[in-house]
Write a protein that holds these residues in place. Sequence first.
Motif, mmCIF file in Angstrom:
data_model
loop_
_atom_site.group_PDB
_atom_site.id
_atom_site.type_symbol
_atom_site.label_atom_id
_atom_site.label_comp_id
_atom_site.label_asym_id
_atom_site.label_seq_id
_atom_site.Cartn_x
_atom_site.Cartn_y
_atom_site.Cartn_z
ATOM 1 N N UNK A 61 0.839 -1.185 0.000
ATOM 2 C CA UNK A 61 0.000 0.000 0.000
ATOM 3 C C UNK A 61 0.879 1.241 0.000
ATOM 4 N N UNK A 62 0.621 2.162 -0.917
ATOM 5 C CA UNK A 62 1.363 3.412 -1.008
ATOM 6 C C UNK A 62 0.463 4.521 -0.445
ATOM 7 N N UNK A 63 0.730 4.959 0.788
ATOM 8 C CA UNK A 63 -0.166 5.939 1.414
ATOM 9 C C UNK A 63 -0.099 7.318 0.769
ATOM 10 N N UNK A 64 0.961 7.612 0.054
ATOM 11 C CA UNK A 64 1.100 8.928 -0.578
ATOM 12 C C UNK A 64 0.291 9.021 -1.864
ATOM 13 N N UNK A 65 0.287 7.926 -2.639
ATOM 14 C CA UNK A 65 -0.440 7.906 -3.912
ATOM 15 C C UNK A 65 -1.814 7.253 -3.769
ATOM 16 N N UNK A 66 -2.087 6.679 -2.596
ATOM 17 C CA UNK A 66 -3.314 5.914 -2.367
ATOM 18 C C UNK A 66 -3.476 4.848 -3.443
ATOM 19 N N UNK A 67 -2.429 4.051 -3.574
ATOM 20 C CA UNK A 67 -2.446 2.989 -4.581
ATOM 21 C C UNK A 67 -1.770 1.747 -4.028
ATOM 22 N N UNK A 68 -2.085 0.613 -4.654
ATOM 23 C CA UNK A 68 -1.395 -0.640 -4.374
ATOM 24 C C UNK A 68 -0.309 -0.772 -5.417
ATOM 25 N N UNK A 69 0.951 -0.889 -4.961
ATOM 26 C CA UNK A 69 2.090 -0.909 -5.878
ATOM 27 C C UNK A 69 2.770 -2.273 -5.850
ATOM 28 N N UNK A 77 -2.278 -0.177 -8.734
ATOM 29 C CA UNK A 77 -3.730 -0.328 -8.709
ATOM 30 C C UNK A 77 -4.320 0.725 -7.797
ATOM 31 N N UNK A 78 -5.494 1.203 -8.159
ATOM 32 C CA UNK A 78 -6.171 2.201 -7.344
ATOM 33 C C UNK A 78 -6.720 1.604 -6.059
ATOM 34 N N UNK A 79 -7.274 2.471 -5.227
ATOM 35 C CA UNK A 79 -7.819 2.025 -3.931
ATOM 36 C C UNK A 79 -8.851 0.929 -4.097
ATOM 37 N N UNK A 80 -9.619 0.974 -5.180
ATOM 38 C CA UNK A 80 -10.661 -0.025 -5.409
ATOM 39 C C UNK A 80 -10.205 -1.171 -6.308
ATOM 40 N N UNK A 81 -8.906 -1.221 -6.600
ATOM 41 C CA UNK A 81 -8.356 -2.330 -7.354
ATOM 42 C C UNK A 81 -8.251 -2.121 -8.846
ATOM 43 N N UNK A 82 -8.673 -0.968 -9.357
ATOM 44 C CA UNK A 82 -8.584 -0.755 -10.795
ATOM 45 C C UNK A 82 -7.122 -0.576 -11.204
#
Length: 95
Positions: A61-69, A77-82
């Motif tokens: 989890x990347x808290x700065x970009x709010x993404x899964x890296x 991937x975005x917060x909702x998995x896109x």
Amino acid sequence: MLSAMLLCDMVCGRENDFAAAFSPSRSIVRPQLFVNGAEAAKNLLTFGKKRCPHLGCALNWNPHEHSWDCACHGSRFGENGEVLDNPANGDLKMK
Ligand code: FES
């Protein structure tokens, strides 16, 4: 200019402090491949984390970009998995 100095020193048989840094046989590829391989192995063997749909590496989890890296090949991937960035071509399955 540096090339001329290096070539001149090579022709004249003199040592040059910069010769190793500019040698055509120098390589940073091998150490980087080792680092990438170790990171990929660590991520493949980490249990209990979300998995990248590309080749299965653990996602962070990347808290700065709010993404899964994904550290293996750079998918995001975005917060909702896109899917945001390739090489993954499918969304993350959120459980
Ligand atoms: S395993 Fe995640 S991008 Fe390849």
